[in-house]
Design an enzyme around this catalytic site. Structure first.
Site, mmCIF file in Angstrom:
data_model
loop_
_atom_site.group_PDB
_atom_site.id
_atom_site.type_symbol
_atom_site.label_atom_id
_atom_site.label_comp_id
_atom_site.label_asym_id
_atom_site.label_seq_id
_atom_site.Cartn_x
_atom_site.Cartn_y
_atom_site.Cartn_z
ATOM 1 N N ARG A 60 0.871 -1.176 0.000
ATOM 2 C CA ARG A 60 0.000 0.000 0.000
ATOM 3 C C ARG A 60 0.910 1.229 0.000
ATOM 4 O O ARG A 60 1.939 1.249 0.712
ATOM 5 C CB ARG A 60 -0.895 0.030 1.248
ATOM 6 C CG ARG A 60 -2.004 -0.997 1.256
ATOM 7 C CD ARG A 60 -3.079 -0.720 0.198
ATOM 8 N NE ARG A 60 -4.165 -1.699 0.229
ATOM 9 C CZ ARG A 60 -4.233 -2.790 -0.534
ATOM 10 N NH1 ARG A 60 -3.263 -3.061 -1.394
ATOM 11 N NH2 ARG A 60 -5.280 -3.606 -0.457
ATOM 12 N N HIS A 66 -1.710 -0.508 -9.725
ATOM 13 C CA HIS A 66 -2.256 -1.351 -8.653
ATOM 14 C C HIS A 66 -2.910 -2.631 -9.202
ATOM 15 O O HIS A 66 -4.126 -2.811 -9.121
ATOM 16 C CB HIS A 66 -3.268 -0.565 -7.802
ATOM 17 C CG HIS A 66 -3.519 -1.223 -6.473
ATOM 18 N ND1 HIS A 66 -3.821 -0.538 -5.332
ATOM 19 C CD2 HIS A 66 -3.517 -2.527 -6.118
ATOM 20 C CE1 HIS A 66 -3.989 -1.377 -4.336
ATOM 21 N NE2 HIS A 66 -3.805 -2.606 -4.787
HETATM 22 P P1 NDP Z 1 -0.761 -11.169 5.467
HETATM 23 O O1 NDP Z 1 -1.746 -10.561 6.387
HETATM 24 O O2 NDP Z 1 -0.879 -12.617 5.156
HETATM 25 O O3 NDP Z 1 0.715 -10.948 6.021
HETATM 26 C C1 NDP Z 1 1.167 -9.734 6.490
HETATM 27 C C2 NDP Z 1 2.641 -9.842 6.865
HETATM 28 O O4 NDP Z 1 3.094 -8.571 7.324
HETATM 29 C C3 NDP Z 1 2.881 -10.838 7.995
HETATM 30 O O5 NDP Z 1 4.102 -11.497 7.816
HETATM 31 C C4 NDP Z 1 2.946 -9.913 9.220
HETATM 32 O O6 NDP Z 1 3.724 -10.420 10.284
HETATM 33 C C5 NDP Z 1 3.633 -8.713 8.635
HETATM 34 N N1 NDP Z 1 3.348 -7.528 9.462
HETATM 35 C C6 NDP Z 1 2.147 -6.942 9.681
HETATM 36 N N2 NDP Z 1 2.285 -5.903 10.523
HETATM 37 C C7 NDP Z 1 3.594 -5.842 10.832
HETATM 38 C C8 NDP Z 1 4.361 -5.002 11.658
HETATM 39 N N3 NDP Z 1 3.804 -3.988 12.347
HETATM 40 N N4 NDP Z 1 5.679 -5.220 11.763
HETATM 41 C C9 NDP Z 1 6.251 -6.247 11.090
HETATM 42 N N5 NDP Z 1 5.585 -7.088 10.278
HETATM 43 C C10 NDP Z 1 4.269 -6.880 10.157
HETATM 44 O O7 NDP Z 1 -0.801 -10.299 4.141
HETATM 45 P P2 NDP Z 1 -0.533 -10.782 2.640
HETATM 46 O O8 NDP Z 1 0.831 -11.319 2.538
HETATM 47 O O9 NDP Z 1 -1.641 -11.623 2.147
HETATM 48 O O10 NDP Z 1 -0.654 -9.380 1.864
HETATM 49 C C11 NDP Z 1 0.182 -8.287 2.173
HETATM 50 C C12 NDP Z 1 -0.423 -7.030 1.592
HETATM 51 O O11 NDP Z 1 -0.300 -7.016 0.170
HETATM 52 C C13 NDP Z 1 -1.920 -6.870 1.786
HETATM 53 O O12 NDP Z 1 -2.225 -6.422 3.082
HETATM 54 C C14 NDP Z 1 -2.272 -5.846 0.743
HETATM 55 O O13 NDP Z 1 -2.146 -4.544 1.276
HETATM 56 C C15 NDP Z 1 -1.204 -6.043 -0.318
HETATM 57 N N6 NDP Z 1 -1.774 -6.511 -1.583
HETATM 58 C C16 NDP Z 1 -1.500 -5.786 -2.715
HETATM 59 C C17 NDP Z 1 -1.983 -6.198 -3.930
HETATM 60 C C18 NDP Z 1 -1.621 -5.474 -5.167
HETATM 61 O O14 NDP Z 1 -2.166 -5.773 -6.221
HETATM 62 N N7 NDP Z 1 -0.705 -4.538 -5.129
HETATM 63 C C19 NDP Z 1 -2.836 -7.388 -4.055
HETATM 64 C C20 NDP Z 1 -3.031 -8.092 -2.809
HETATM 65 C C21 NDP Z 1 -2.524 -7.646 -1.628
HETATM 66 P P3 NDP Z 1 3.281 -11.768 11.068
HETATM 67 O O15 NDP Z 1 3.507 -12.883 10.058
HETATM 68 O O16 NDP Z 1 4.193 -11.832 12.196
HETATM 69 O O17 NDP Z 1 1.828 -11.599 11.400
#
Ligand code: NDP
Length: 310
Positions: free
Chosen positions: A225, A273
């Site tokens: 994002r 996007h």
């Molecule tokens: P997940 O919710 O599966 O994973 C999120 C990851 O980020 C986890 O490893 C989590 O850690 C980590 N994380 C979250 N908060 C923190 C923090 N404060 N500090 C450190 N690490 C953190 O998300 P996805 O992998 O499925 O997707 C990621 C993002 O990709 C989505 O939220 C979306 O915004 C974006 N996206 C973009 C698209 C595009 O077309 N550009 C399409 C689809 C998604 P932990 O494992 O420890 O919980």
């Protein structure tokens, strides 16, 4: 009394989702908002960015499925019902995202932008290929999409590091976690790939000070994002060449306005996007499974925690 699933999205095809879900959920009526006969029969919602107040009509809603992986536009709302919320997380979506990330990383690893520039000048410009293991690729966020992309990068032989909130073990990936390790992680990334969700904790995480930690000449890829990054600071770092190249799929304002200086930078690749999208063919099964789990009284999978923000 037929349970109803209400669909809402201005981006996705209702007909496509209905055609896939109907055979999997023969006892569920699948319709759009305007075709709901009895709001009290609506048990499930499959929705992407529904308008404010959307849920109020459906007093018997039991499951809200976010039609996508990113839930930042959903979890901040003050009209969310207190029911389980799940997100789409099908493997095809992960593969599509990984292909984008691989493309962007390989493009830098193989110096393609330099050859694109040289070609425009009709210039034969030999750069000896670098070995992938000599490049440190840092993946911020090791969730469903981040872990998939990291595994693909490992397969290509890169020195892959990953950062997440909780501690992780992923084959071939050097894993870091927690805010205290972030600055070193950034400083050790020749190519940084942002795959974090947008939450109160990650908003503005990559500010000017953190971007300044990237090694001179590094490359930056954001597929999560726009608001995770200070876009102005990023633009300045790219304009000065301190960050050598960027591939950006997401922005703090979308569509990116025509007057935005990022458009004019020769070292930036902009895509609108679309790094990955929910893929009905594989996600429908997962949604149907969750509805069946709910009916059997079992916990649903791929739950979102609104308090955590993802
Ligand atoms: P997940 O919710 O599966 O994973 C999120 C990851 O980020 C986890 O490893 C989590 O850690 C980590 N994380 C979250 N908060 C923190 C923090 N404060 N500090 C450190 N690490 C953190 O998300 P996805 O992998 O499925 O997707 C990621 C993002 O990709 C989505 O939220 C979306 O915004 C974006 N996206 C973009 C698209 C595009 O077309 N550009 C399409 C689809 C998604 P932990 O494992 O420890 O919980």
């Amino acid at each position: 009394m037929t349970a109803t699933l209400v669909f809402y999205s201005q981006f996705d095809s209702f007909e496509e989702w209905q055609a896939l879900l109907a055979p999997l959920l023969p006892n569920v009526r699948i319709c759009q908002e305007q075709d709901v006969e009895d709001p009290d029969q609506v048990r499930y919602a499959l929705a992407w960015k529904p308008p404010k107040g959307f849920f109020a009509r459906y007093r018997n809603l039991q499951l809200l499925v976010n039609l996508g992986a990113g839930v930042d536009s959903l979890v901040g709302r003050d009209d969310l019902p207190s029911i389980p919320i799940t997100r789409v997380s099908d493997p095809d979506m992960g593969r599509m995202m990984a292909s984008y990330v691989l493309f962007a990383v390989l493009r830098y690893a193989r110096d393609i932008p330099a050859f694109e520039r040289a070609q425009r000048e009709r210039r034969w410009h030999y750069l000896h290929p670098r070995l992938p293991q000599s490049l440190r690729v840092g993946v911020l966020g090791l969730g469903e999409l981040g872990a998939y992309a990291a595994a693909e990068l490992v397969r290509q032989g890169f020195d892959v590091r990953g950062w997440s909130r909780s501690a992780k073990q992923l084959d071939g990936v050097t894993c870091f976690n927690g805010l205290e390790s972030l600055d070193n992680f950034i400083a050790g990334s020749d190519i940084l790939v942002v795959m974090l969700p947008l939450t109160t904790e990650t908003r503005g995480l990559l500010n000017a000070e953190r971007l300044a930690l990237l090694p001179a000449g590094s490359c930056f890829i954001n597929v999560s994002r726009g608001a995770v990054v200070d876009q102005q600071a990023l633009t300045e770092a790219l304009a000065s060449g301190r960050i050598a190249e960027a591939t950006l799929d997401v922005f703090d304002r979308e569509p990116l306005p025509p007057e935005d200086p990022l458009w004019g930078l020769d070292n930036v690749l902009i895509t609108p996007h679309l790094a990955s999208v929910a893929i009905p063919g594989s996600a429908a099964r997962q949604i149907a499974d969750n509805i069946e789990r709910l009916e059997r009284g079992e916990p649903v999978l791929h739950r979102v925690d609104p308090a955590r923000g993802y």
